[in-house]
Design a protein around this motif. Structure first.
Motif, mmCIF file in Angstrom:
data_model
loop_
_atom_site.group_PDB
_atom_site.id
_atom_site.type_symbol
_atom_site.label_atom_id
_atom_site.label_comp_id
_atom_site.label_asym_id
_atom_site.label_seq_id
_atom_site.Cartn_x
_atom_site.Cartn_y
_atom_site.Cartn_z
ATOM 1 N N ASN A 106 -17.443 -1.061 -12.795
ATOM 2 C CA ASN A 106 -16.888 -1.636 -14.016
ATOM 3 C C ASN A 106 -16.327 -0.547 -14.923
ATOM 4 N N ILE A 107 -15.935 0.566 -14.317
ATOM 5 C CA ILE A 107 -15.278 1.643 -15.058
ATOM 6 C C ILE A 107 -13.802 1.644 -14.699
ATOM 7 N N GLN A 108 -13.004 2.270 -15.524
ATOM 8 C CA GLN A 108 -11.582 2.407 -15.256
ATOM 9 C C GLN A 108 -11.378 3.569 -14.286
ATOM 10 N N ALA A 109 -10.676 3.329 -13.202
ATOM 11 C CA ALA A 109 -10.394 4.390 -12.237
ATOM 12 C C ALA A 109 -9.465 5.426 -12.858
ATOM 13 N N LYS A 110 -9.702 6.686 -12.530
ATOM 14 C CA LYS A 110 -8.843 7.763 -13.022
ATOM 15 C C LYS A 110 -7.563 7.841 -12.206
ATOM 16 N N TYR A 111 -6.557 8.462 -12.774
ATOM 17 C CA TYR A 111 -5.294 8.776 -12.103
ATOM 18 C C TYR A 111 -4.606 7.539 -11.525
ATOM 19 N N LYS A 112 -4.768 6.427 -12.191
ATOM 20 C CA LYS A 112 -4.124 5.162 -11.785
ATOM 21 C C LYS A 112 -4.544 4.704 -10.391
ATOM 22 N N HIS A 113 -5.705 5.154 -9.952
ATOM 23 C CA HIS A 113 -6.234 4.658 -8.680
ATOM 24 C C HIS A 113 -6.643 3.200 -8.836
ATOM 25 N N LYS A 114 -6.870 2.552 -7.737
ATOM 26 C CA LYS A 114 -7.361 1.174 -7.730
ATOM 27 C C LYS A 114 -8.868 1.211 -7.510
ATOM 28 N N ASN A 115 -9.583 0.423 -8.292
ATOM 29 C CA ASN A 115 -11.009 0.259 -8.043
ATOM 30 C C ASN A 115 -11.198 -0.618 -6.824
ATOM 31 N N PRO A 116 -12.333 -0.480 -6.155
ATOM 32 C CA PRO A 116 -12.593 -1.363 -5.021
ATOM 33 C C PRO A 116 -12.733 -2.809 -5.480
ATOM 34 N N VAL A 117 -12.300 -3.724 -4.626
ATOM 35 C CA VAL A 117 -12.607 -5.127 -4.841
ATOM 36 C C VAL A 117 -14.089 -5.245 -4.546
ATOM 37 N N MET A 118 -14.825 -5.852 -5.447
ATOM 38 C CA MET A 118 -16.278 -5.869 -5.297
ATOM 39 C C MET A 118 -16.701 -6.952 -4.320
ATOM 40 N N ILE A 119 -16.768 -6.546 -3.069
ATOM 41 C CA ILE A 119 -17.204 -7.408 -1.977
ATOM 42 C C ILE A 119 -18.578 -6.920 -1.571
ATOM 43 N N ASN A 120 -19.523 -7.821 -1.520
ATOM 44 C CA ASN A 120 -20.844 -7.385 -1.127
ATOM 45 C C ASN A 120 -21.385 -8.262 -0.015
ATOM 46 N N SER A 121 -22.281 -7.676 0.741
ATOM 47 C CA SER A 121 -22.894 -8.428 1.816
ATOM 48 C C SER A 121 -24.161 -9.114 1.335
ATOM 49 N N HIS A 122 -24.452 -8.976 0.055
ATOM 50 C CA HIS A 122 -25.502 -9.758 -0.587
ATOM 51 C C HIS A 122 -25.024 -10.076 -1.998
ATOM 52 N N LEU B 287 0.831 -1.198 0.000
ATOM 53 C CA LEU B 287 0.000 0.000 0.000
ATOM 54 C C LEU B 287 0.873 1.259 0.000
ATOM 55 N N HIS B 288 1.925 1.256 0.788
ATOM 56 C CA HIS B 288 2.821 2.413 0.857
ATOM 57 C C HIS B 288 3.478 2.666 -0.499
ATOM 58 N N GLU B 289 3.940 1.610 -1.153
ATOM 59 C CA GLU B 289 4.552 1.769 -2.478
ATOM 60 C C GLU B 289 3.556 2.352 -3.474
ATOM 61 N N PHE B 290 2.338 1.799 -3.466
ATOM 62 C CA PHE B 290 1.312 2.300 -4.377
ATOM 63 C C PHE B 290 1.021 3.771 -4.099
ATOM 64 N N SER B 291 0.818 4.124 -2.831
ATOM 65 C CA SER B 291 0.460 5.508 -2.510
ATOM 66 C C SER B 291 1.587 6.472 -2.848
ATOM 67 N N SER B 292 2.829 6.061 -2.678
ATOM 68 C CA SER B 292 3.960 6.927 -3.044
ATOM 69 C C SER B 292 4.002 7.158 -4.547
ATOM 70 N N ASP B 293 3.780 6.098 -5.331
ATOM 71 C CA ASP B 293 3.791 6.229 -6.791
ATOM 72 C C ASP B 293 2.565 6.999 -7.278
ATOM 73 N N GLN B 294 1.425 6.697 -6.714
ATOM 74 C CA GLN B 294 0.173 7.276 -7.174
ATOM 75 C C GLN B 294 0.050 8.744 -6.811
ATOM 76 N N ALA B 295 0.717 9.191 -5.773
ATOM 77 C CA ALA B 295 0.602 10.582 -5.316
ATOM 78 C C ALA B 295 0.962 11.577 -6.423
ATOM 79 N N LEU B 296 1.804 11.179 -7.340
ATOM 80 C CA LEU B 296 2.222 12.058 -8.431
ATOM 81 C C LEU B 296 1.175 12.140 -9.537
#
Length: 145
Positions: free
Chosen positions: A122-138, A40-49
């Motif tokens: 099901n869209i592409q996240a902007k700015y190289k963000h990560k989309n949520p893992v689709m976990i649902n309670s139903h 997570l730290h590596e991703f956030s450091s790279d993504q911050a730019l």
């Protein structure tokens, strides 16, 4: 207090041991992309730019639940109410299940009740963000990712 990994926290939410508001549930699902704090730290450091995007969820009231509609979703308004001054209320007589079956471009949190949330993206996240893992309670709807 008890420390939990994001997947553990989501399981505790699903078993109603703890509660999260929809935005926190969404972010926990995004954190599930990372298997370690170091990753997570590596991703956030790279993504911050790359930058970030300001957005506001828009609530849609259906006949049997709610959806928080997020940017990129086909139901997201072109001119969202960022300040709350317009007091825009979106509603429909349709059921959540029908809205999900009719749709094809998703970026939303489906809320059946306070302890029953699901994230659909099901869209592409902007700015190289990560989309949520689709976990649902139903499990009413299949992902179209």
């Amino acid at each position: 207090l008890q420390w939990s990994s994001p997947p553990e926290a989501i399981e505790r939410f699903k078993s109603q041991e703890i509660w999260f508001a929809p935005p926190q549930f969404y972010e926990l699902c995004r954190l599930c992309n990372f298997s370690s704090l170091h990753e997570l730290h590596e991703f956030s450091s790279d993504q911050a730019l790359e930058g970030c995007e300001r957005w506001m969820p828009v609530m849609l009231t259906a006949s049997d639940g709610y959806m928080q509609i997020l940017p990129g979703d086909e139901l997201y308004p072109e001119d969202p109410d960022y300040t709350g001054e317009k007091k825009i209320i979106m509603s429909t007589d349709k059921k959540v299940e029908d809205l999900m079956k009719e749709g094809s471009v998703f970026h939303r949190i489906v809320i059946k009740n306070i302890n029953d949330l699901a994230v659909y993206v099901n869209i592409q996240a902007k700015y190289k963000h990560k989309n949520p893992v689709m976990i649902n309670s139903h499990s009413y709807y299949n992902s179209r990712l």
